[in-house]
Design a protein around this motif. Structure first.
Motif, PDB file in Angstrom:
ATOM      1  N   LYS A 272      44.807  69.227  59.792  1.00 10.76           N
ATOM      2  CA  LYS A 272      44.190  69.485  58.488  1.00 10.76           C
ATOM      3  C   LYS A 272      44.119  68.209  57.653  1.00 10.76           C
ATOM      4  O   LYS A 272      43.094  67.910  57.029  1.00 10.76           O
ATOM      5  N   HIS A 273      45.201  67.440  57.649  1.00 15.42           N
ATOM      6  CA  HIS A 273      45.210  66.192  56.885  1.00 15.42           C
ATOM      7  C   HIS A 273      44.106  65.250  57.369  1.00 15.42           C
ATOM      8  O   HIS A 273      43.402  64.634  56.569  1.00 15.42           O
TER       9      HIS A 273
ATOM     10  N   SER B 170      45.553  65.073  48.334  1.00 18.46           N
ATOM     11  CA  SER B 170      44.395  64.326  47.849  1.00 18.46           C
ATOM     12  C   SER B 170      44.806  63.214  46.884  1.00 18.46           C
ATOM     13  O   SER B 170      45.338  63.493  45.804  1.00 18.46           O
TER      14      SER B 170
ATOM     15  N   GLU C 254      41.413  66.040  59.148  1.00 17.84           N
ATOM     16  CA  GLU C 254      40.077  66.601  58.932  1.00 17.84           C
ATOM     17  C   GLU C 254      39.610  66.324  57.511  1.00 17.84           C
ATOM     18  O   GLU C 254      38.443  66.018  57.274  1.00 17.84           O
ATOM     19  N   ASP C 255      40.534  66.420  56.563  1.00 19.53           N
ATOM     20  CA  ASP C 255      40.198  66.176  55.164  1.00 19.53           C
ATOM     21  C   ASP C 255      39.995  64.690  54.873  1.00 19.53           C
ATOM     22  O   ASP C 255      39.161  64.323  54.045  1.00 19.53           O
ATOM     23  N   PHE C 256      40.786  63.838  55.563  1.00 19.01           N
ATOM     24  CA  PHE C 256      40.742  62.396  55.292  1.00 19.01           C
ATOM     25  C   PHE C 256      40.740  61.613  56.610  1.00 19.01           C
ATOM     26  O   PHE C 256      41.712  60.928  56.947  1.00 19.01           O
TER      27      PHE C 256
END
Length: 490
Positions: A204-205, A169, A207-209
Motif C-alpha cells: 500500500k505504501h 502522506s 502503491e501510494d508513493f
C-alpha cells in the motif's frame, strides 16, 4: 555630599535600567521547551546515516548532522502497544502492566472513546497509579497531540489535546502539524508524531508513493533472511517505506523550521520496534529491538555519533529533565540529557540494556515470554517457556491482507538457504532455553554460542546480571500464579 548622592542615584538608575534590559532575555531563556517525538512503525536501525545500503534518508540524516545519532538504541519490547506504553511511562512492560498488544480506540473516534466510558477497553493496560508522559505534560500546561494511531491502554491514561489519523502522506503531515502548532497557540506543545510506514502493508505504501521504491538489486539482505529474488522484492518495499517515513519526518521538520520553532524544540526520531520480519518484530532477537535514534535541539551537541547503550525507557525521563518537571519514582529509565549535551559519553553505571517479549497479541498461541540482556557485543536471551510452540503474528507470515511474501520466500528457500529456513522453523518450535550471540562478529545471530566452552564465563555473567535485573524490576512472568493471571487476561 551632593556628589556622593548623585553617584548613588545614578548607580541605582543604571541597576534598574540594566535589570529592565535583561528581563526580556531572561524570559526568553526560560521560555518552555517544545517537544516532538517522531515515531515510525516497525523500522529497524536502517538509515543512510547508519550505513544502510541502497537507500537514502536525507531528512533524518540532516537531523543527525544538527544533533546526535545513536548506534546502540533499543526498544524494550518488539511489539507495538507495549513498546509505546514503555516510552510513555519510562517503564518495562512487565512492570507497568502493559505486556502485550491491546485493542484500543481509533484516533478518528469521538472524545468519549478516550474516557472511562469508552466502548473499547482492553483487560490489559498500564496500572492506574502510574503517571504517563501525556498526563504529566497536560498537568504542566502543555498542548499535546498524536497522529496515525493510538494503540495504548487504558485510553484515559493517555490524554491528548488533539488527534489526527494521518498515515503516510508527507503533504498531509505538513497540514496536520501546522494545524497542531496553530491550535497550541501560546502553549508549549508535545507532539507524538506517529508515522505508519514501514509497518505492513508495504504494498500500500509503495502503491501510494512508488517514487520511494529502491532498486531491489541495490539493497542489502540481512543475514537472517534468505537472499532470493522474492525476498529482495519484499525487502525493497520495506526499504522504500523507510524512505517514505523519512519524507514524512522531513515534512514535520519543515513545518517547525518554517514557523521558527526549531531553536526551541527538542526533536527525537526513533521507531517503536524492529523491522516487520520474522526473527525481528515480535521476537526477542537483535533485529527486533535495535532501532534508529536521532535527537536534535537546544543544548545538544551537533554532528556527534554516540555508541552509548540507550533504551526507550530513557525517553520519558529525558524529556521531563529537559522541561524541569520532577521525574516520578516509578521511572525505570535514566535521563540522557548529560549525553546529549556532551558532558558524558555514557550513562553512569549502565553496563547493559535489557529487553523482553511476552506476547504479540491476546491469542495464547502467540504467548512466548523471553528476556534479553546486551552489553554492546554479546546478546543473551532466555526463552522462559522454551518447550512451548509459538505462532507468528499474522502480519509476519500472511500475504493476503498484509502483503507479506518473506515467510513463503523463506519456506521456498529450504534447499538453497537451509540456515535461514531453520532459523524460521526454530521460532515456531525448537528454541533453546538460553541463546548467546556475538553480534559484533555475527550480526545476523546465526550461531548460538550458549554452552560453548570458550563463552561459558560470558554466558554466566549475563545470566547473573539478567537474574538480578528481573528481581530488581519485579519480573514474575514465569511464576505459576502470574501465568494463571495472564491466561485469564487473555
Amino acid at each position: 555630599m551632593k556628589t556622593n548622592l548623585y553617584f548613588v542615584l545614578f548607580s541605582v538608575l543604571v541597576f534598574v535600567v540594566s535589570c529592565k534590559e535583561k528581563t526580556p532575555k531572561e524570559s526568553e531563556t526560560k521560555k518552555p521547551l517544545n517537544v516532538v517525538l517522531i515515531l515510525t512503525d516497525d523500522q529497524g536501525a536502517h538509515l543512510s546515516a547508519l550505513g544502510t545500503k541502497g537507500i537514502t534518508t536525507p531528512n533524518v540524516d540532516t537531523l543527525a548532522k544538527n544533533g546526535m545519532l545513536f548506534t546502540n538504541s533499543f526498544a524494550v519490547v518488539p511489539s507495538c502497544s507495549p513498546s509505546r506504553s514503555s516510552i510513555m511511562t519510562g517503564m518495562y512492560p512487565h512492570a507497568n502492566g502493559h505486556w502485550r498488544n491491546t485493542v484500543t480506540p481509533k484516533l478518528t473516534d469521538g472524545d468519549k472513546e478516550f474516557t472511562r466510558a469508552s466502548s473499547t477497553i482492553d483487560k490489559v493496560g498500564i496500572h492506574e497509579y502510574i503517571q504517563t508522559l501525556p498526563e504529566l505534560l497536560q498537568e504542566n500546561g502543555y498542548f499535546t497531540a498524536i497522529t496515525q494511531k493510538f494503540h495504548m491502554s487504558p485510553p484515559w491514561k493517555f490524554p491528548y489535546s488533539a488527534r489526527n489519523a494521518v498515515q503516510n502522506s508527507p503533504e498531509e503531515f505538513k497540514k496536520i502539524i501546522s494545524g497542531f502548532v496553530r491550535d497550541a497557540g501560546d502553549q508549549p506543545f508535545f507532539f507524538q508524531a506517529n508515522i505508519a510506514p514501514p509497518h505492513r502493508n508495504l504494498d500500500k505504501h509503495m502503491e501510494d508513493f512508488p517514487n520511494f521504491l529502491p532498486n531491489k538489486d541495490s539493497i542489502e539482505v540481512p543475514e537472517y533472511l534468505a537472499d532470493t529474488p522474492a525476498m529482495r522484492e519484499d525487502l525493497a518495499k520495506y526499504y522504500g517505506s523507510v524512505q517514505l517515513a523519512d519524507a514524512c519526518a522531513g515534512s514535520i521538520m519543515q513545518v517547525l523550521m518554517g514557523k521558527g520553532l526549531l531553536e526551541n524544540t527538542l526533536v527525537i526520531f526513533t521507531s517503536d520496534q524492529g523491522e516487520p520480519y520474522h526473527r525481528a518484530k515480535a521476537s526477542p532477537y537483535y533485529a527486533g529491538l535495535h532501532v534508529p535514534f536521532v535527537v536534535s535541539g537546544p543544548m545538544i551537541v551537533k554532528g556527534k555519533i554516540s555508541e552509548a547503550l540507550i533504551s526507550h525507557i530513557d525517553i520519558m525521563p529525558t524529556i521531563l529533565d529537559y522541561l524541569d518537571i520532577p521525574i516520578p519514582e516509578t521511572m525505570q529509565g535514566r535521563s540522557l540529557k548529560s549525553i546529549f549535551s556532551g558532558e558524558k559519553t555514557k550513562i553512569e553505571g549502565r553496563t547493559y540494556v535489557f529487553g523482553e517479549h511476552n506476547s504479540h497479541g491476546p491469542i495464547r498461541a502467540e504467548h512466548y515470554p523471553s528476556r534479553v540482556i546486551f552489553d554492546g557485543q554479546f546478546y543473551y536471551i532466555q526463552n522462559l517457556m522454551h518447550q512451548k510452540t509459538y505462532e507468528l503474528p499474522a502480519d509476519l507470515m500472511v500475504e493476503k491482507g498484509w502483503g507479506n511474501r518473506s515467510y513463503q520466500a523463506t519456506l521456498d528457500a529450504k534447499e538453497t538457504h537451509p540456515i535461514q529456513y531453520e532459523l524460521l522453523k526454530q521460532l515456531e518450535s525448537g528454541r533453546a532455553f538460553e541463546e548467546l550471540y556475538d553480534v559484533e562478529n555475527d550480526p545476523g545471530q546465526l550461531v548460538n554460542l550458549a554452552g560453548k566452552k570458550e563463552y561459558l564465563e560470558k554466558q554466566e555473567e549475563l545470566r547473573n546480571a539478567l537474574s538480578k535485573w528481573r528481581a530488581k524490576t519485579g519480573d514474575l512472568v514465569d511464576d505459576p500464579q502470574h501465568i494463571k493471571t495472564r491466561q485469564l487476561e487473555n
